[in-house]
Scaffold this motif. Structure first.
Motif, PDB file in Angstrom:
ATOM      1  N   ALA A   1     -10.882  -1.205  57.012  1.00 18.41           N
ATOM      2  CA  ALA A   1     -11.175   0.028  56.274  1.00 18.41           C
ATOM      3  C   ALA A   1     -11.737   1.103  57.202  1.00 18.41           C
ATOM      4  O   ALA A   1     -11.339   2.277  57.127  1.00 18.41           O
ATOM      5  CB  ALA A   1     -12.152  -0.263  55.144  1.00 18.41           C
ATOM      6  N   PHE A   2     -12.657   0.712  58.081  1.00 22.39           N
ATOM      7  CA  PHE A   2     -13.224   1.686  59.008  1.00 22.39           C
ATOM      8  C   PHE A   2     -12.170   2.203  59.984  1.00 22.39           C
ATOM      9  O   PHE A   2     -12.189   3.374  60.356  1.00 22.39           O
ATOM     10  CB  PHE A   2     -14.411   1.101  59.768  1.00 22.39           C
ATOM     11  N   LEU A   3     -11.253   1.356  60.415  1.00 23.28           N
ATOM     12  CA  LEU A   3     -10.172   1.833  61.278  1.00 23.28           C
ATOM     13  C   LEU A   3      -9.313   2.855  60.542  1.00 23.28           C
ATOM     14  O   LEU A   3      -8.906   3.871  61.114  1.00 23.28           O
ATOM     15  CB  LEU A   3      -9.323   0.667  61.776  1.00 23.28           C
ATOM     16  N   GLY A   4      -9.031   2.586  59.280  1.00 22.11           N
ATOM     17  CA  GLY A   4      -8.263   3.543  58.480  1.00 22.11           C
ATOM     18  C   GLY A   4      -8.996   4.866  58.319  1.00 22.11           C
ATOM     19  O   GLY A   4      -8.400   5.940  58.458  1.00 22.11           O
ATOM     20  N   LEU A   5     -10.297   4.803  58.040  1.00 25.65           N
ATOM     21  CA  LEU A   5     -11.086   6.031  57.911  1.00 25.65           C
ATOM     22  C   LEU A   5     -11.159   6.794  59.232  1.00 25.65           C
ATOM     23  O   LEU A   5     -11.112   8.026  59.255  1.00 25.65           O
ATOM     24  CB  LEU A   5     -12.500   5.704  57.425  1.00 25.65           C
ATOM     25  N   TYR A   6     -11.267   6.056  60.324  1.00 21.17           N
ATOM     26  CA  TYR A   6     -11.305   6.711  61.635  1.00 21.17           C
ATOM     27  C   TYR A   6      -9.985   7.431  61.901  1.00 21.17           C
ATOM     28  O   TYR A   6      -9.981   8.580  62.373  1.00 21.17           O
ATOM     29  CB  TYR A   6     -11.592   5.705  62.737  1.00 21.17           C
ATOM     30  N   VAL A   7      -8.876   6.794  61.606  1.00 24.59           N
ATOM     31  CA  VAL A   7      -7.570   7.434  61.809  1.00 24.59           C
ATOM     32  C   VAL A   7      -7.449   8.666  60.919  1.00 24.59           C
ATOM     33  O   VAL A   7      -6.902   9.689  61.334  1.00 24.59           O
ATOM     34  CB  VAL A   7      -6.426   6.433  61.542  1.00 24.59           C
ATOM     35  N   PHE A   8      -7.991   8.598  59.719  1.00 22.20           N
ATOM     36  CA  PHE A   8      -7.942   9.755  58.817  1.00 22.20           C
ATOM     37  C   PHE A   8      -8.735  10.933  59.380  1.00 22.20           C
ATOM     38  O   PHE A   8      -8.296  12.067  59.314  1.00 22.20           O
ATOM     39  CB  PHE A   8      -8.480   9.374  57.432  1.00 22.20           C
ATOM     40  N   GLN A   9      -9.905  10.660  59.967  1.00 22.65           N
ATOM     41  CA  GLN A   9     -10.747  11.724  60.512  1.00 22.65           C
ATOM     42  C   GLN A   9     -10.301  12.205  61.885  1.00 22.65           C
ATOM     43  O   GLN A   9     -10.673  13.291  62.305  1.00 22.65           O
ATOM     44  CB  GLN A   9     -12.199  11.250  60.645  1.00 22.65           C
ATOM     45  N   ARG A  10      -9.527  11.413  62.578  1.00 24.74           N
ATOM     46  CA  ARG A  10      -9.179  11.702  63.974  1.00 24.74           C
ATOM     47  C   ARG A  10      -8.262  12.918  64.055  1.00 24.74           C
ATOM     48  O   ARG A  10      -7.322  13.061  63.300  1.00 24.74           O
ATOM     49  CB  ARG A  10      -8.480  10.494  64.574  1.00 24.74           C
ATOM     50  N   THR A  11      -8.563  13.782  65.003  1.00 25.63           N
ATOM     51  CA  THR A  11      -7.720  14.943  65.254  1.00 25.63           C
ATOM     52  C   THR A  11      -7.290  14.911  66.721  1.00 25.63           C
ATOM     53  O   THR A  11      -7.986  14.344  67.562  1.00 25.63           O
ATOM     54  CB  THR A  11      -8.490  16.252  64.975  1.00 25.63           C
ATOM     55  N   PRO A  12      -6.147  15.516  67.044  1.00 24.03           N
ATOM     56  CA  PRO A  12      -5.656  15.459  68.421  1.00 24.03           C
ATOM     57  C   PRO A  12      -6.602  16.085  69.438  1.00 24.03           C
ATOM     58  O   PRO A  12      -6.629  15.666  70.591  1.00 24.03           O
ATOM     59  CB  PRO A  12      -4.341  16.240  68.369  1.00 24.03           C
TER      60      PRO A  12
ATOM     61  N   SER B   1     -12.538  12.023  72.055  1.00 21.19           N
ATOM     62  CA  SER B   1     -13.644  11.504  72.855  1.00 21.19           C
ATOM     63  C   SER B   1     -14.292  10.281  72.222  1.00 21.19           C
ATOM     64  O   SER B   1     -14.991   9.541  72.896  1.00 21.19           O
ATOM     65  CB  SER B   1     -14.687  12.602  73.065  1.00 21.19           C
ATOM     66  N   ASP B   2     -14.057  10.058  70.935  1.00 18.19           N
ATOM     67  CA  ASP B   2     -14.674   8.931  70.237  1.00 18.19           C
ATOM     68  C   ASP B   2     -13.797   7.686  70.215  1.00 18.19           C
ATOM     69  O   ASP B   2     -14.168   6.684  69.599  1.00 18.19           O
ATOM     70  CB  ASP B   2     -15.010   9.331  68.803  1.00 18.19           C
ATOM     71  N   ASP B   3     -12.649   7.724  70.853  1.00 21.82           N
ATOM     72  CA  ASP B   3     -11.741   6.577  70.824  1.00 21.82           C
ATOM     73  C   ASP B   3     -12.369   5.329  71.438  1.00 21.82           C
ATOM     74  O   ASP B   3     -12.118   4.221  70.983  1.00 21.82           O
ATOM     75  CB  ASP B   3     -10.428   6.901  71.545  1.00 21.82           C
ATOM     76  N   GLY B   4     -13.194   5.486  72.457  1.00 22.47           N
ATOM     77  CA  GLY B   4     -13.845   4.339  73.085  1.00 22.47           C
ATOM     78  C   GLY B   4     -14.803   3.643  72.134  1.00 22.47           C
ATOM     79  O   GLY B   4     -14.860   2.414  72.076  1.00 22.47           O
ATOM     80  N   THR B   5     -15.549   4.422  71.370  1.00 22.97           N
ATOM     81  CA  THR B   5     -16.471   3.841  70.393  1.00 22.97           C
ATOM     82  C   THR B   5     -15.708   3.127  69.292  1.00 22.97           C
ATOM     83  O   THR B   5     -16.094   2.036  68.860  1.00 22.97           O
ATOM     84  CB  THR B   5     -17.379   4.942  69.785  1.00 22.97           C
TER      85      THR B   5
END
Length: 147
Positions: free
Chosen positions: A53-64, A68-72
């Protein structure tokens, strides 16, 4: 609205895909490929669902423009995987450590790793949402002006 639907489709695909992939690889979704050596627990399923679920939410919030937060996010996913995965079924860990060391030291820490993963993802998503809110507050209103 089309951009919203596209982001939503990507995030649902990421959440469902990671749930199925991680579930099959860790044998939380039973398959005839192998048998899990460590019994499944409710915490394993909880951490699997929350990580997906958190991975899905992260992908939803992620913008091109904000990668910088990909490592976290990657660290949160890896720590989450270690939390619900079978310690002695993981060939990489087994190559580094003995099965007795994994069962003695890693297995008791799995719930702590799960909580750490949730904290990483929760903090990441919270900070990203705060940055998005701050950038919206800094923008000028687009309503009518009174000159």
């Amino acid at each position: 609205m089309d951009g919203f639907r596209k982001r939503l489709a990507k995030s649902v695909t990421a959440a469902v895909g990671s749930f199925v992939l991680f579930g099959v690889v860790t044998d939380l979704i039973p398959t005839p490929l192998y048998i899990r050596q460590v019994p499944r627990t409710e915490l394993d399923y909880l951490f699997l669902v929350l990580t997906a679920a958190f991975l899905g939410l992260y992908v939803f919030q992620r913008t091109p423009d904000r990668r910088s937060d990909d490592g976290t996010a990657t660290t949160g996913a890896v720590v989450g995987f270690l939390a619900f995965g079978c310690p002695i079924c993981n060939a990489f860990l087994l190559a580094l450590f003995s099965s007795s060391a994994l069962m003695t030291y890693l297995d008791p820490l799995r719930p702590v790793l799960g909580v750490l993963s949730i904290a990483l993802f929760g903090g990441l998503l919270y900070s990203r949402s705060q940055r998005a809110c701050d950038s919206c507050a800094d923008a000028e209103p687009t309503g009518s002006t009174s000159d």
